[in-house]
Scaffold this motif. Structure first.
Motif, PDB file in Angstrom:
ATOM      1  N   TYR B  63      23.027 -46.200   3.876  1.00 24.63           N
ATOM      2  CA  TYR B  63      23.892 -45.062   4.193  1.00 24.63           C
ATOM      3  C   TYR B  63      23.500 -43.827   3.409  1.00 24.63           C
ATOM      4  N   LYS B  64      24.036 -42.703   3.869  1.00 31.15           N
ATOM      5  CA  LYS B  64      23.943 -41.451   3.122  1.00 31.15           C
ATOM      6  C   LYS B  64      25.352 -40.934   2.938  1.00 31.15           C
ATOM      7  N   ARG B  65      25.641 -40.400   1.744  1.00 30.33           N
ATOM      8  CA  ARG B  65      26.955 -39.843   1.512  1.00 30.33           C
ATOM      9  C   ARG B  65      26.845 -38.329   1.549  1.00 30.33           C
ATOM     10  N   LEU B  66      27.799 -37.666   2.192  1.00 32.52           N
ATOM     11  CA  LEU B  66      27.779 -36.200   2.255  1.00 32.52           C
ATOM     12  C   LEU B  66      28.587 -35.640   1.105  1.00 32.52           C
ATOM     13  N   ARG B  67      28.404 -34.341   0.871  1.00 37.03           N
ATOM     14  CA  ARG B  67      29.090 -33.721  -0.268  1.00 37.03           C
ATOM     15  C   ARG B  67      30.603 -33.768  -0.153  1.00 37.03           C
ATOM     16  N   ASP B  68      31.112 -33.817   1.087  1.00 34.70           N
ATOM     17  CA  ASP B  68      32.569 -33.854   1.253  1.00 34.70           C
ATOM     18  C   ASP B  68      33.125 -35.271   1.053  1.00 34.70           C
ATOM     19  N   GLY B  69      32.262 -36.209   0.674  1.00 33.81           N
ATOM     20  CA  GLY B  69      32.710 -37.566   0.407  1.00 33.81           C
ATOM     21  C   GLY B  69      32.576 -38.491   1.602  1.00 33.81           C
ATOM     22  N   SER B  70      32.342 -37.922   2.798  1.00 34.38           N
ATOM     23  CA  SER B  70      32.208 -38.782   3.978  1.00 34.38           C
ATOM     24  C   SER B  70      30.859 -39.504   3.904  1.00 34.38           C
ATOM     25  N   SER B 183      35.959 -50.231   8.522  1.00 35.26           N
ATOM     26  CA  SER B 183      35.592 -48.974   7.869  1.00 35.26           C
ATOM     27  C   SER B 183      34.065 -48.776   7.912  1.00 35.26           C
ATOM     28  N   ILE B 184      33.326 -49.870   7.722  1.00 34.76           N
ATOM     29  CA  ILE B 184      31.862 -49.789   7.813  1.00 34.76           C
ATOM     30  C   ILE B 184      31.450 -49.514   9.259  1.00 34.76           C
ATOM     31  N   LEU B 185      32.110 -50.192  10.178  1.00 33.26           N
ATOM     32  CA  LEU B 185      31.807 -49.996  11.598  1.00 33.26           C
ATOM     33  C   LEU B 185      32.050 -48.532  11.996  1.00 33.26           C
ATOM     34  N   ALA B 186      33.160 -47.973  11.522  1.00 32.50           N
ATOM     35  CA  ALA B 186      33.483 -46.572  11.822  1.00 32.50           C
ATOM     36  C   ALA B 186      32.399 -45.641  11.274  1.00 32.50           C
ATOM     37  N   ASP B 187      31.973 -45.890  10.027  1.00 31.03           N
ATOM     38  CA  ASP B 187      30.958 -45.027   9.410  1.00 31.03           C
ATOM     39  C   ASP B 187      29.585 -45.207  10.048  1.00 31.03           C
ATOM     40  N   THR B 192      36.295 -42.354  13.173  1.00 29.26           N
ATOM     41  CA  THR B 192      37.264 -42.583  12.102  1.00 29.26           C
ATOM     42  C   THR B 192      37.750 -44.031  12.209  1.00 29.26           C
ATOM     43  N   ALA B 193      38.379 -44.527  11.136  1.00 31.33           N
ATOM     44  CA  ALA B 193      38.869 -45.907  11.125  1.00 31.33           C
ATOM     45  C   ALA B 193      39.932 -46.114  12.210  1.00 31.33           C
ATOM     46  N   ILE B 194      40.776 -45.104  12.432  1.00 34.76           N
ATOM     47  CA  ILE B 194      41.828 -45.200  13.462  1.00 34.76           C
ATOM     48  C   ILE B 194      41.198 -45.280  14.856  1.00 34.76           C
ATOM     49  N   HIS B 195      40.167 -44.459  15.048  1.00 38.03           N
ATOM     50  CA  HIS B 195      39.471 -44.410  16.331  1.00 38.03           C
ATOM     51  C   HIS B 195      38.788 -45.744  16.648  1.00 38.03           C
ATOM     52  N   ILE B 196      38.090 -46.311  15.661  1.00 37.77           N
ATOM     53  CA  ILE B 196      37.374 -47.570  15.924  1.00 37.77           C
ATOM     54  C   ILE B 196      38.373 -48.677  16.232  1.00 37.77           C
ATOM     55  N   ASN B 197      39.520 -48.643  15.552  1.00 37.52           N
ATOM     56  CA  ASN B 197      40.549 -49.640  15.789  1.00 37.52           C
ATOM     57  C   ASN B 197      41.014 -49.590  17.249  1.00 37.52           C
ATOM     58  N   ARG B 198      41.200 -48.382  17.755  1.00 40.32           N
ATOM     59  CA  ARG B 198      41.653 -48.202  19.141  1.00 40.32           C
ATOM     60  C   ARG B 198      40.577 -48.661  20.122  1.00 40.32           C
ATOM     61  N   VAL B 199      39.310 -48.303  19.814  1.00 38.43           N
ATOM     62  CA  VAL B 199      38.208 -48.678  20.712  1.00 38.43           C
ATOM     63  C   VAL B 199      38.028 -50.191  20.763  1.00 38.43           C
TER      64      VAL B 199
END
Lengths: 241, 241
Positions: B63-70, B183-187, B192-199
């Motif tokens: 992974y790569k982490r962005l400056r905004d923490g994402s 959370s890993i799947l979403a990233d 987002t975690a909410i979105h992946i849950n719905r999908v």
């Protein structure tokens, strides 16, 4: 620009450690040359057998087309880049290449590449370095599309392109010729043509970067790097310590 | 599973052409082994000097982490995969690796890799093939995030994972253990975690695939491949002709 300073040689000078026999092989690999006009598909997805090319002059792009007709551009190739080096080891090419301008290329087949590995292992490592750097860019594009907003993503892409071109002697990183259309830019950034048009206007109005008439000009490159979090270490163009 | 059938050897059998001395080197490369527990960073972005690892057992992600923490996850690594092989030639690692489960790894430094190139060039080509295949997956993830909708993108990712695991003897492509969190799947999918849950719920309700309690089970794998346009040629697991 003499034989010793073609774009690929300039690029590989950033890797270092090549001797006279590597340079000789590098020149040999770039012969014979052929010209291909703009808008042509050079390698296509699923092609077998397939070749790779050294792009000596001109611009191209690599892409995949989806069944619904949409297209995702994976990367832009500039002078000194390879077209399809990485997929030479796969049974068939996993993506396609399209020329953006008229180009001059030298063809590389699998056997010729294996000869390089046998005869000039140091050059082989240099070529693998170039391939590693190409992949680092694809990874960065994935990060951009997955996690950067359209404004930052577009500025990041133009910053990257400037640094890549500078390494091979085109432009100074701030101002450079850029023959890619907005449609190609949109497909590279996972956006629509309307969306990219709006983002380019926003970047111009924010006095960050202007892309007009085939020229990219950064008005405030420091701010561009700040807002996008552009860290050029992944391009491996400068020593780490 | 005996020494000759570790995951990396199984994977490289899909490439073919390795002789007894290549197999011997392949075994040698996988020693000494060490254990690392889950949730540990194995290589981090900017690390210098850095090593690569053969993942013998367990799961990890790059992974790569962005400056905004994402965070953008680039790929998931399963048994038989490399961690950081490609960035071994760059001055510093361009991304990070995190263990998802407890893992068993064998460390590879740059010098050891160069020895492989000198002593067993056929194995070296096999390893480059594996690296090419890894990049074909990153390219496909870029295409997915750039041009596939969330529903198709998620199903495509789970199809790919099934085929990769099957190649190294884990699961049958339809049902497989999958220790990755939402959370890993979403990233990984730029969601987002909410979105992946719905999908995932939508995929379950559409009777396409169920991902629950660490198990992925396709209910209709043919339809999954149809709706996502999954073509496994890029995984290079089957001969083209």
């Amino acid at each position: 620009m003499n034989e010793w300073h073609d774009a690929l040689t300039r690029k590989l000078q950033a890797f270092k450690g090549l001797g006279p026999e590597d340079m000789e092989m590098l020149r040999e690999l770039q012969k014979p040359r052929s010209l291909i006009e703009s808008g042509k598909e050079v390698v296509y997805e699923g092609q077998y057998p397939h070749s790779a090319y050294i792009l000596r002059e001109g611009w191209a792009c690599s892409y995949k087309r989806l069944r619904d007709g949409s297209r995702q551009i994976i990367d832009i190739q500039i002078p000194g880049d390879f077209l399809g080096l990485r997929s030479l080891l796969l049974r068939a090419s996993d993506h396609s290449f399209l020329t953006i301008t008229d180009v001059e290329v030298a063809r590389l087949d699998r056997q010729r590449m294996l000869d390089v590995f046998r005869r000039t292992p140091r050059l082989a490592v240099g070529l693998m370095w170039a391939a590693s750097r190409d992949e680092a860019m694809v990874v960065e594009h994935l990060v951009s599309i997955g996690r950067r907003g359209a404004f930052e993503r577009t500025a990041h892409f133009l910053l990257e392109l400037g640094e890549r071109l500078k390494l091979v002697g085109i432009g100074d990183g701030r101002t450079y010729p850029c023959p890619i259309s907005q449609s190609i830019l949109a497909d590279a950034l996972g956006m629509t043509a309307i969306h990219i048009n709006r983002v380019l206007r926003q970047l111009r109005e924010a006095k960050i970067v202007v892309f007009r008439d085939g020229i990219v000009e950064f008005l405030d490159i420091k701010r561009a790097a700040e807002i996008t979090g552009f860290e050029m270490a992944y391009l491996d163009q400068v020593p780490v310590n």
